[in-house]
Design a protein around this motif. Structure first.
Motif, short mmCIF file in Angstrom:
data_model
loop_
_atom_site.label_atom_id
_atom_site.label_comp_id
_atom_site.label_asym_id
_atom_site.label_seq_id
_atom_site.Cartn_x
_atom_site.Cartn_y
_atom_site.Cartn_z
N PRO A 65 -8.83 -12.64 -1.31
CA PRO A 65 -7.61 -12.87 -0.54
C PRO A 65 -7.11 -14.30 -0.78
O PRO A 65 -7.92 -15.20 -1.04
CB PRO A 65 -8.06 -12.72 0.92
N ARG A 159 -12.67 -0.41 10.52
CA ARG A 159 -13.64 -0.75 9.46
C ARG A 159 -14.80 0.24 9.40
O ARG A 159 -15.87 -0.12 8.90
CB ARG A 159 -14.16 -2.16 9.67
N THR A 162 -16.04 0.84 5.84
CA THR A 162 -16.69 -0.35 5.28
C THR A 162 -18.16 -0.34 5.64
O THR A 162 -19.03 -0.61 4.81
CB THR A 162 -16.02 -1.61 5.83
N TYR A 251 -13.40 -3.98 -1.52
CA TYR A 251 -11.99 -3.62 -1.39
C TYR A 251 -11.64 -3.40 0.08
O TYR A 251 -10.62 -3.86 0.57
CB TYR A 251 -11.68 -2.36 -2.21
N LYS A 252 -12.53 -2.70 0.78
CA LYS A 252 -12.29 -2.42 2.20
C LYS A 252 -12.31 -3.72 3.00
O LYS A 252 -11.53 -3.89 3.95
CB LYS A 252 -13.37 -1.46 2.73
N HIS A 255 -9.08 -5.38 2.32
CA HIS A 255 -7.98 -4.59 2.85
C HIS A 255 -7.84 -4.75 4.37
O HIS A 255 -6.74 -4.98 4.88
CB HIS A 255 -8.24 -3.12 2.50
N PHE A 256 -8.97 -4.66 5.08
CA PHE A 256 -8.89 -4.76 6.54
C PHE A 256 -9.21 -6.16 7.05
O PHE A 256 -9.10 -6.42 8.23
CB PHE A 256 -9.87 -3.76 7.19
N ASP A 270 -4.60 -4.63 13.34
CA ASP A 270 -4.62 -5.09 11.95
C ASP A 270 -4.43 -6.61 11.94
O ASP A 270 -3.34 -7.10 12.17
CB ASP A 270 -3.51 -4.41 11.15
N ASN A 273 -3.37 -8.63 7.75
CA ASN A 273 -2.06 -8.85 7.15
C ASN A 273 -1.10 -9.58 8.09
O ASN A 273 0.03 -9.82 7.74
CB ASN A 273 -1.46 -7.52 6.74
#
Lengths: 541, 298
Positions: A65, A159, A162, A251-252, A255-256, A270, A273
């Motif tokens: 990230p 999650r 994950t 990736y998870k 992503h989260f 969330d 983001n």
């Protein structure tokens, strides 16, 4: 040839500097030297932020990230355990590749290759110790990573998956560690893996269990085929599986996002983001400096531990005809060994671990508690702690202290001079074993203090078992140390006792000890006595 | 928010992080340099260690398999197997058999493949094949270990040859040494043992004459439990009288003239035929009485 127009305008020095900066920017995938200077000085980036460029340009950074939430960058929030697990996999790959150079997976060569690695390859022992330590630390840290995730409730929505992939990674890590166990082809390896694969045999129905066992071992008993299969599992198949699931897992995570502390994030929210601009911590340079310095520090710690406190064991060559006393699994499978002592192989070895594994994977789907705060999760946290304590108790039951005492006389000798491994007497060494006959009834005392300590222990262990065991009456022991050959001593342990019927019984065990033999324990301060002062070496020449 | 007790672990300042990172890097380099400096002596110690451990393993194998014939301290048993703990063996043997390789190879070969020779006369038993490559019980590493053990006698074997420490080597009758005789006194001369005074004990004779190499005292001789080279002797007091003579005469005859009675399934000429010369009449009688004693004491 005419001078190029840029040089005409800019001067030679400036052109060279510009070219150098251009090369630098290519290497760093988009960050000019001046920006690096500003990073180090802690200055804010310009706009647009040039520090984001490597994340789109460089392959290795595109999965990282660009920024994190300030709250998750605290060391004390995650302890960097996930990063550490990944790094250890990297360390294991590097050291493992180096070890592969000197290793051939056949029963004729594997063990000899170990000896050659230890005695003929510069840094060979270091690499092997490092690889073994890394494997054990990896199991430890992956488990700690899971415990941390459990305690902070980070497996909750969104999650869940994950966590699921994390459990798979834990299992693969355990299998990786275990499959590497067989490769040195010594007694420790051979019998631990024989016991391990025999559990597969208990999978119902019988035809499946036998087939699985046969596939793993390559023959009814572990031999050349079994070794090759475990080798391929260890160096190829399991690392590939780990690699695959690592990327799914990571990736998870990206992503989260990493879960925030429980007061800052509601379940299902969330936060990855929607990080407020004032709470962003950019990977370049802050998180990178943090991670890099942490990993360098951890490497230093590993090197330090390997150099002084950890020596991978190597016992006698594998011998299918003789099972050593007190065969144990690696410590991270003690719990399973403990279970096997109290229950049937099918229940303890297959059904119970299987149920536990499914439960572990299903935790996020079973736990409907909508809060991640510790005060709302008392049941979850207490049951987690109880499970941990049960694991420790099972593990204790897996050690030889629980329910596998052999005959007293055998145990006495095993405590002082075990069949495999070091033991006090071997650690004391050839030079500290004066020739003679030592009868515990006479309480012998010699001039060697350390050897007196051994004799004292010998008496003590015999007295201990006399108290414990009613069939072990008026026992006494005789230790005979004699010179078998030049630089080879013979140690004969004899223990005499009376059975309850008053019949005299004797146990006798003979060991040999060579002047140059070094025996070591896996954990504990390394013996550096091989470093001899230069004066000694000169005297020899 | 309350800070947890482990909060001290959280380092914030980037410059401190960089400093710690550089410090750790220097520490790692320092440790590796230290290991590099002692690496040579570590490898030497490890080499010696594994050589030493091979001798230990070899000693165990020797004690379990070899000492019956080659003797507890490797000095051999006359008529059964040659001495290995012998000056001659370490210095002259290779030249005499015409072996151009090393002594280590010679020993390893003999252990592994045995001596498939039937030209006996001196040694009662053939050296069996020990390596599992040739149908024996030992793996390659065990053959090497027992070789290392035999070679480890070298230091004390080389001190042999004096009067109170004679070379125990005994020659084949038809194979004298090629070493120049007489120059310093051959090993064979050194091996002549002074005549003992008084009759020797039967227990001692049974060992020193090498009987134990072929005859097992603890196992009874039966159709399903036959000694491989010579009959077992645990039940000799029961079986000796079944050959048409009284037990004493039978055993006595069998010692001084082994081919007089050859039990079925055994070969004539295996047992040495010179025991009458090596023991006095009194000693042989003692040995016979001891062998026939049902409550024989070892």
């Amino acid at each position: 040839m005419a001078v190029q127009p840029e040089i005409e305008k800019k001067s030679v020095v400036q052109t060279v500097l510009d070219v150098a900066d251009d090369v630098f920017t290519r290497i760093t995938a988009g960050i000019p030297a001046g920006e690096v200077r500003r990073m180090i000085r802690g200055e804010a980036p310009g706009r647009p932020n040039p520090r984001l460029k490597p994340h789109s340009e460089a392959f290795l950074l595109h999965i990282k990230p660009t920024y994190y939430h300030e709250s998750v960058t605290k060391f004390t929030h995650t302890f960097r355990l996930g990063l550490l697990s990944t790094y250890l996999f990297f360390v294991e790959t590097i050291t493992g590749l180096i070890l592969m150079i000197w290793y051939a997976p056949t029963p004729e060569r594997a063990y000899v290759d170990m000896i050659r690695l230890l005695s003929n390859v510069p840094f060979g022992q270091f690499m092997r110790d490092m690889h073994r330590l890394g494997a054990e630390l990896m199991v430890l840290i992956v488990t700690a990573h899971m415990v941390r995730t459990y305690l902070t409730g980070s497996y909750k929505a969104p999650r869940q998956f994950t966590w699921f992939t994390g459990v798979i990674l834990l299992v693969v890590t355990l299998f990786l560690s275990f499959s590497g166990y067989l490769l040195p082809w010594d007694q420790l390896a051979f019998w631990a893996v024989t016991i391990g694969t025999s559990m597969a045999e208990a999978v119902p129905p019988a035809i499946v269990g036998e087939t699985v066992n046969l596939l793993a071992r390559g023959a009814p008993d572990i031999g050349a085929n079994g070794l090759l299969r475990f080798y391929l599992l260890h160096v190829l198949f399991l690392p590939l599986i780990l690699f695959l699931f690592f990327f799914v897992h990571y990736y998870k995570v990206v992503h989260f996002g990493i879960s925030l502390p429980s007061d800052e994030e509601e379940v299902g929210q969330d936060t990855a983001n929607k990080v407020p601009a004032d709470r962003r911590v950019y990977f370049l340079p802050d998180v990178m400096i943090d991670e890099a310095s942490f990993l360098i520090g951890f490497t230093a710690l590993m090197v330090f531990l390997t150099a002084f406190f950890f020596s991978a064991p190597l016992e006698s060559i594998a011998n299918p005809q003789s099972t050593p006393l007190h065969t144990v699994a690696p410590w991270y499978f003690y719990w399973l060994q403990g279970l096997l002592k109290i229950a049937d192989k099918m229940i303890a070895g297959v059904i119970l671990p299987g149920v536990l594994l499914v439960l572990l994977m299903a935790i996020p789907y079973l736990d409907r508690n909508p809060s991640r705060r510790a005060r709302d999760r008392r049941v979850a946290i207490i049951s987690g702690l109880v499970a941990g304590i049960v694991m420790v108790i099972w593990s204790w039951m897996g050690t030889p202290y629980y329910a596998v005492q052999g005959a007293p006389a055998v145990e006495v000798v095993q405590k002082l001079m075990p069949e495999e491994g070091a033991g006090h007497v071997r650690e004391l060494g050839y030079a500290n074993l004066p020739l003679g006959v030592y009868d515990t009834r006479e309480h012998p005392v010699t001039e060697n203090e350390e050897f007196n300590h051994i004799l004292h222990q010998f008496e003590g262990h015999i007295a201990h078992f006399e108290e414990e065991d009613p069939s072990f009456n008026t026992p006494y022991g005789v230790l005979t140390v004699s010179q078998e050959q030049p630089s080879l001593k013979r140690l004969t342990w004899e223990i005499h006792w009376l059975s309850p019927e008053g019949v005299e019984d004797t146990f006798k065990r003979t060991f040999f000890l060579h002047e140059n033999s070094l025996y070591w324990e896996q954990y504990g301060l390394r013996d550096f006595s091989f470093i001899r002062p230069a004066a000694d070496l000169a005297a020899e020449e | 928010m309350k800070r947890p007790w482990y909060n001290f672990l959280y380092v914030r300042a980037p410059i401190l992080k960089i400093g710690l990172g550089i410090g750790a890097l220097l520490l790692t380099i320092g440790l590796l340099l230290f290991l590099g400096v002692v690496e040579e002596s570590r490898m030497e110690a490890q080499t010696a260690n594994w050589d030493g451990r091979a001798v230990e393993k070899g000693a165990e194998i020797y004690a379990n398999n070899c000492y019956n014939c080659h003797g507890m301290d490797g000095k051999g048993l006359p008529g059964v197997a040659p001495a290995l703990h012998s000056n001659y063996f370490f210095t002259q043997r290779l030249a005499d058999v015409g072996w151009s390789g090393s002594l280590k190879d010679y020993i390893a070969l003999t252990v592994a493949a045995g001596r498939p020779s039937n030209v006996n006369m001196q040694w009662a038993q053939m050296m069996p094949t020990w390596s599992n490559r040739f149908g024996g019980p030992l793996r390659d590493d065990q053959v090497n270990a027992v070789t290392a053990y035999v070679l480890n006698w070298e230091k004390s074997a080389l001190t042999q040859g004096t009067e109170d420490n004679p070379d125990p080597w005994q020659f084949f009758a038809n194979a004298p040494t090629r070493a120049v005789a007489g120059a310093e006194g051959t090993a064979a001369e050194a091996a002549v043992v002074a005549e003992p005074t008084g009759p020797r004990q039967p227990q001692e004779l049974f060992v020193s004459m090498g009987c134990g190499g072929c005859h097992n005292l603890d196992q009874p001789q039966a159709a399903d439990n036959r000694g491989p080279v010579g009959p077992n002797m645990a039940n000799l007091h029961e079986t000796a009288g079944t050959h048409g003579e009284d037990a004493e005469t039978y055993v006595h005859t069998s010692i001084v003239n082994p081919n007089a009675y050859v039990s079925e399934g055994y070969m004539a000429g295996i047992m040495p035929q010179n025991f009458a010369e090596k023991m006095s009449e009194e000693e042989i009688d003692g040995l016979v009485a001891w062998l026939l004693d049902p409550n024989r004491v070892r």
